[in-house]
Design an enzyme around this catalytic site. Sequence first.
Site, PDB file in Angstrom:
ATOM      1  N   CYS A   1      -5.029  -2.997   3.634  1.00  0.00           N
ATOM      2  CA  CYS A   1      -4.583  -2.751   5.010  1.00  0.00           C
ATOM      3  C   CYS A   1      -5.722  -2.797   6.038  1.00  0.00           C
ATOM      4  CB  CYS A   1      -3.814  -1.422   5.044  1.00  0.00           C
ATOM      5  SG  CYS A   1      -2.673  -1.262   6.432  1.00  0.00           S
TER       6      CYS A   1
ATOM      7  N   LYS B   1      -9.809   2.294  -1.267  1.00  0.00           N
ATOM      8  CA  LYS B   1      -9.897   1.721   0.092  1.00  0.00           C
ATOM      9  C   LYS B   1     -11.212   2.146   0.765  1.00  0.00           C
ATOM     10  CE  LYS B   1      -6.880   1.498   4.221  1.00  0.00           C
ATOM     11  NZ  LYS B   1      -5.638   2.081   4.798  1.00  0.00           N
TER      12      LYS B   1
ATOM     13  N   GLU C   1       0.841  -1.209   0.000  1.00  0.00           N
ATOM     14  CA  GLU C   1       0.000   0.000   0.000  1.00  0.00           C
ATOM     15  C   GLU C   1       0.878   1.262   0.000  1.00  0.00           C
ATOM     16  OE1 GLU C   1      -1.782   0.651   3.842  1.00  0.00           O
ATOM     17  OE2 GLU C   1      -3.422   1.859   3.031  1.00  0.00           O
TER      18      GLU C   1
HETATM   19  O1  AKG Z   1      -5.352  -1.451  11.595  1.00  0.00           O
HETATM   20  C1  AKG Z   1      -4.171  -1.231  11.858  1.00  0.00           C
HETATM   21  O2  AKG Z   1      -3.691  -1.540  12.944  1.00  0.00           O
HETATM   22  C2  AKG Z   1      -3.259  -0.615  10.858  1.00  0.00           C
HETATM   23  C3  AKG Z   1      -3.984  -0.127   9.653  1.00  0.00           C
HETATM   24  C4  AKG Z   1      -3.159   0.784   8.817  1.00  0.00           C
HETATM   25  O3  AKG Z   1      -2.044   1.093   9.148  1.00  0.00           O
HETATM   26  C5  AKG Z   1      -3.680   1.292   7.538  1.00  0.00           C
HETATM   27  O4  AKG Z   1      -4.788   0.960   7.137  1.00  0.00           O
HETATM   28  O5  AKG Z   1      -2.943   2.072   6.889  1.00  0.00           O
END
Ligand code: AKG
Length: 271
Positions: A158, A118, A40
Amino acid sequence: MRIALIQLAYGDEESLEARTERIAELVGAQRGHDLVVLPELWAPGGFSYRDWEQRAQDTTGAVARALADAARAAGVFLHGGSIVERPASGEKGPEGKSLWNTSIVLDAGGAQVATYRKIHRFGFAGGEPKLMEAGESLAFADIPDGAGGSVHAGLSTCYDLRFPELYRAQVDQGATMFVIPAAWPMARVEHWSLLLRARAIEDQCFVVACNTAGTHARTPMGGHSAVIAPTGEVLAEAGDGEQVLSVEIDPAEVPAYRSAFPVLDDRRLGL
Ligand SMILES: O=C(O)CCC(=O)C(=O)O
């Protein structure tokens, strides 16, 4: 089906141009794989919130063009990770913002075959919800399996990993693989590893998850990219640092396992 995950490590000192060149070289070295996956926001920086506005690009911008060239040169189907997208059309979302966290997927000829915005924005009142709009649609890519067929893969990014209903919705639309680029921090890497296995087991899908390494914006990244079988078996797992993970999977394992152990048939919908 041969899959390569490029778990890139980067810091704040590396320019966008230098990082893009490095990615092109790394993708170029993966010739012979059926699918290559990047993390990402590898170009603008997963937690480099202050740089996002200036590093935002259209899905036909310089990073997307470099990804297309890299996919074509290596002859690989490429999930290019995500960019901070600012559409050249001037589009704004319902909250009036003009940025999205958008993944770009290209075929081996360099043509864009899917994009995914996203859906679940990370950062609570700050971070992504403050700067970006949320995606509103599921997205899929049909990835050639190297044996004349294809795999219907659900796309997510993510923080989406924390929302199992997204993956169930993808399964309901025929997904047998989840491809998940991430910039998931070291601080919660155990959640990452556990949730990847949970999604594979509960949905009886392959999970192909490419995280970031290194430290940028004072945030150590967690690494531990992984490919997980529909049984929950971890087929390959990276360490903490920059690493290319190469793994061979058999896509026929999904229908075989679903018919041998048909858990999904026992769902109680509508309760
Ligand atoms: O949910 C998490 O602990 C990390 C998620 C994250 O870093 C993101 O989505 O960029």
